[in-house]
Design a protein around this motif. Structure first.
Motif, PDB file in Angstrom:
ATOM      1  N   SER A 148     -14.093  -0.348  -1.525  1.00 39.56           N
ATOM      2  CA  SER A 148     -14.072   0.623  -0.607  1.00 39.56           C
ATOM      3  C   SER A 148     -14.586   2.170  -1.313  1.00 39.56           C
ATOM      4  CB  SER A 148     -12.494   1.190  -0.326  1.00 39.56           C
ATOM      5  OG  SER A 148     -11.690   0.096  -0.171  1.00 39.56           O
ATOM      6  N   CYS A 193      -3.892   1.981  -3.634  1.00 41.04           N
ATOM      7  CA  CYS A 193      -3.684   1.781  -2.344  1.00 41.04           C
ATOM      8  C   CYS A 193      -4.024   0.493  -1.856  1.00 41.04           C
ATOM      9  CB  CYS A 193      -4.821   2.885  -1.913  1.00 41.04           C
ATOM     10  SG  CYS A 193      -6.079   3.055  -2.691  1.00 41.04           S
ATOM     11  N   CYS A 194      -4.867  -0.202  -1.975  1.00 41.02           N
ATOM     12  CA  CYS A 194      -5.553  -1.405  -1.967  1.00 41.02           C
ATOM     13  C   CYS A 194      -5.753  -2.515  -2.739  1.00 41.02           C
ATOM     14  CB  CYS A 194      -7.134  -1.476  -1.110  1.00 41.02           C
ATOM     15  SG  CYS A 194      -8.199  -0.384  -2.550  1.00 41.02           S
ATOM     16  N   CYS A 231      -8.807   4.649   1.451  1.00 39.12           N
ATOM     17  CA  CYS A 231      -7.860   3.822   2.050  1.00 39.12           C
ATOM     18  C   CYS A 231      -7.058   4.991   2.466  1.00 39.12           C
ATOM     19  CB  CYS A 231      -6.835   3.280   0.622  1.00 39.12           C
ATOM     20  SG  CYS A 231      -8.279   1.630  -0.095  1.00 39.12           S
ATOM     21  N   HIS A 249      -8.369   5.393  -3.163  1.00 46.22           N
ATOM     22  CA  HIS A 249      -9.532   5.759  -2.301  1.00 46.22           C
ATOM     23  C   HIS A 249      -9.579   6.770  -1.271  1.00 46.22           C
ATOM     24  CE1 HIS A 249     -10.610   1.219  -4.184  1.00 46.22           C
ATOM     25  NE2 HIS A 249     -11.325   2.242  -4.630  1.00 46.22           N
TER      26      HIS A 249
HETATM   27 ZN   LIG Z   1      -7.853   1.117  -1.984  1.00 46.83          ZN
END
Ligand SMILES: [Zn+2]
Ligand SMILES: [Zn+2]
Length: 510
Positions: free
Chosen positions: A389, A382-383, A407, A404
């Motif tokens: 997060s 995701c990130c 996210c 997350h």
């Molecule tokens: Zn994330």
């Protein structure tokens, strides 16, 4: 045009092979190929000049043919590339040795042509019969958030499949009955349990090419204990009947050790992994998770993700703390220091010495000093960050990657709801690979490095496919014309001292 290939002979249960430098070989319908077959049939034990190998060599993209004289089975096989739906796939043509001996070289030509005109194709056997739902209780493991170690493991496993893809892509080598399945399965397990040595000795056989052999030790049996889990290799683990068969095989091992039924089983087939939990009153069985797919050399497969987590975390370990006999009360700083100062092989042994040592081993990145994983692009896509997060996240039901909730904009996600990531909703396909499929999907993709920091400076950990530039003769002349990156090797991964095919270098971040 130069024809390339390799000869394999199977005689009295042993494999032998022969090839010329650069793999030059005569075409199948050539008189000298036919003479060679005749000669080997007339004198099957004249193999003094042949190389004794643990298993047959698969077809490689640099080879046109692999010839196999299987004296034990009485067949001659020609393994070659066949075009199907616009892509090349390894295909084997079988010719009966007896009829071949009694005919001429044209017999091989006819057999090849006959095969080319038929539409049959040896796609990997996938068990597509309708499966009855299992009556076992479902085993649902909460794998939790991936650790920095898991991120590196995902890269290693993906790179490992890439390096040895020809063995998995060829249906002649990637079968349950082939020792190749055993030798690669133990490697998957060792990578997943970080049961490996990171060596700084860069004198290794690179590149991995058509003549390379995975040559580390492996258990000869299909059932063995590994890091407290009972591993069972089986041809199929997707149906209830096959799970029952695995349980039968497990029985003697479990009674021998504990005197009662209580164990964690890891069932591995050529394409899947399944987890089984046995206790006195119940059998819990997980879904069967894809281990190898066409994309396994590009994206970590869900089966590898699950394996990494079960070996390196407490998500599915039996609590061993009550069996702890190690009464030393060592402060954590000292434990970390010991783990980082030991020789690689001793580090692995030390990690198995006690429950506490195992825990410490997996909370750091053993054998790479002062290393911090900077991006989690594989395990937390995701990130790409582990923290930041929050720890609240979901695992994709299909690919087992972790995201997350913040996210993916699902802060109110109910823990009962099942999540499928966007990639898996798209066209990510986790069915068993086609012959040649892993190579087709991965061969033109550049291999991404992993962002890490070593001793405070940011680096990219990169898979090395060849020796460092200064050791490559072919680059000496070129080096005077254009600048060439040194491509040094900092780490090689070994299993009990044997090179795994994985070598890594550190590059400055661009
Ligand atoms: Zn994330
Ligand atoms: Zn997914």
């Amino acid at each position: 045009m130069v024809c390339r290939g390799i000869w394999n002979v199977h005689f009295r249960g042993k494999w032998y092979r022969s090839y010329y430098p650069h793999g030059r070989i005569s075409p199948p319908d050539d008189e000298s190929t036919f003479r060679m077959i005749k000669q080997l049939c007339d004198h099957p034990d004249h193999l003094e000049k042949w190389e004794l190998v643990p298993f047959l060599s698969p077809i490689h993209s640099n080879l046109d043919y692999v010839y196999i004289i299987d004296q034990d089975a009485g067949v001659f096989l020609v393994s070659l590339w066949k075009e199907l739906n616009g892509s090349l796939r390894p295909t084997a043509i079988r010719i009966d040795l007896t009829s071949l001996r009694e005919s001429s070289r044209l017999f091989i030509k006819d057999s090849l042509e006959q095969h080319r005109s038929t539409s049959s194709d040896n796609i990997h056997q996938t068990n597509s019969d309708i499966r009855k739902p299992m009556t076992f209780r479902a085993l649902d493991i909460n794998f939790g958030i991936p650790t920095p170690l898991n991120e590196l493991q995902e890269r290693f496993l993906t790179d490992f499949v890439f390096v040895w893809r020809y063995y998995i892509d060829d249906p002649l080598t990637w079968t349950y009955s082939s020792p190749v399945f055993k030798v690669l399965s133990i490697a998957f397990l060792r990578l997943a349990a970080w049961d490996l040595e990171l060596s700084s000795d860069c004198e290794v056989e690179l590149p991995i090419n058509f003549a390379s052999i995975p040559s580390w030790n492996y258990p000869e049996t299909n059932i063995y204990w590994f890091h407290g889990f009972l591993i069972i290799l089986q041809e199929d683990i997707e149906s209830e009947a096959m799970i029952n068969r695995a349980l039968e095989k497990a029985k003697p091992y479990i009674h021998d050790l504990h005197g009662h039924r209580d164990a964690r089983l890891v069932l591995i087939s050529p394409y899947h992994v399944t987890f089984v939990e046995l206790s006195n009153d119940a059998v819990l069985v997980s879904e069967s998770i894809a281990l190898l797919t066409n994309h396994s050399a590009v994206h970590c497969s869900p089966g590898f993700r699950a394996l990494n987590r079960i070996f390196t975390s407490d998500c599915w370990k039996k609590s061993l703390s009550d069996r702890e006999r190690w009464r030393l009360n060592v402060p954590s700083e000292i434990l970390y220091k010991i783990l980082h100062e030991l020789e690689p092989r001793d580090t692995v042994a030390f990690s198995q010495a006690s429950f506490t040592a195992t825990q410490y081993y997996y909370t750091s990145i053993p054998q790479i000093k002062d290393t911090v994983v900077q991006s989690f692009n594989s395990s937390i896509p995701c990130c790409g960050k582990q923290r930041g997060s929050g720890d609240n996240g979901v695992r994709c039901l299909v690919c087992y990657s972790w995201r997350h909730v913040a996210c993916i904009g699902a802060e109110n996600w109910s823990s009962d709801a099942q999540y499928v990531c966007m990639d898996c909703q798209g066209n990510m396909n986790f069915s068993a690979p086609h012959p040649g499929g892993i190579n087709r999907v991965s061969c033109r993709k550049t291999r991404e490095g992993c962002h890490i920091s070593v001793g405070g400076s940011e680096k990219l950990l990169h898979l090395r496919l060849s020796k460092p530039s200064h050791l490559r003769r072919e680059l000496r002349f070129l080096g005077n014309l254009v600048p060439i990156a040194p491509s040094l090797i900092e780490y090689t991964i070994r299993f009990n001292g044997s090179f795994s095919g994985l070598a890594y270098g550190l590059e400055n971040k661009p």
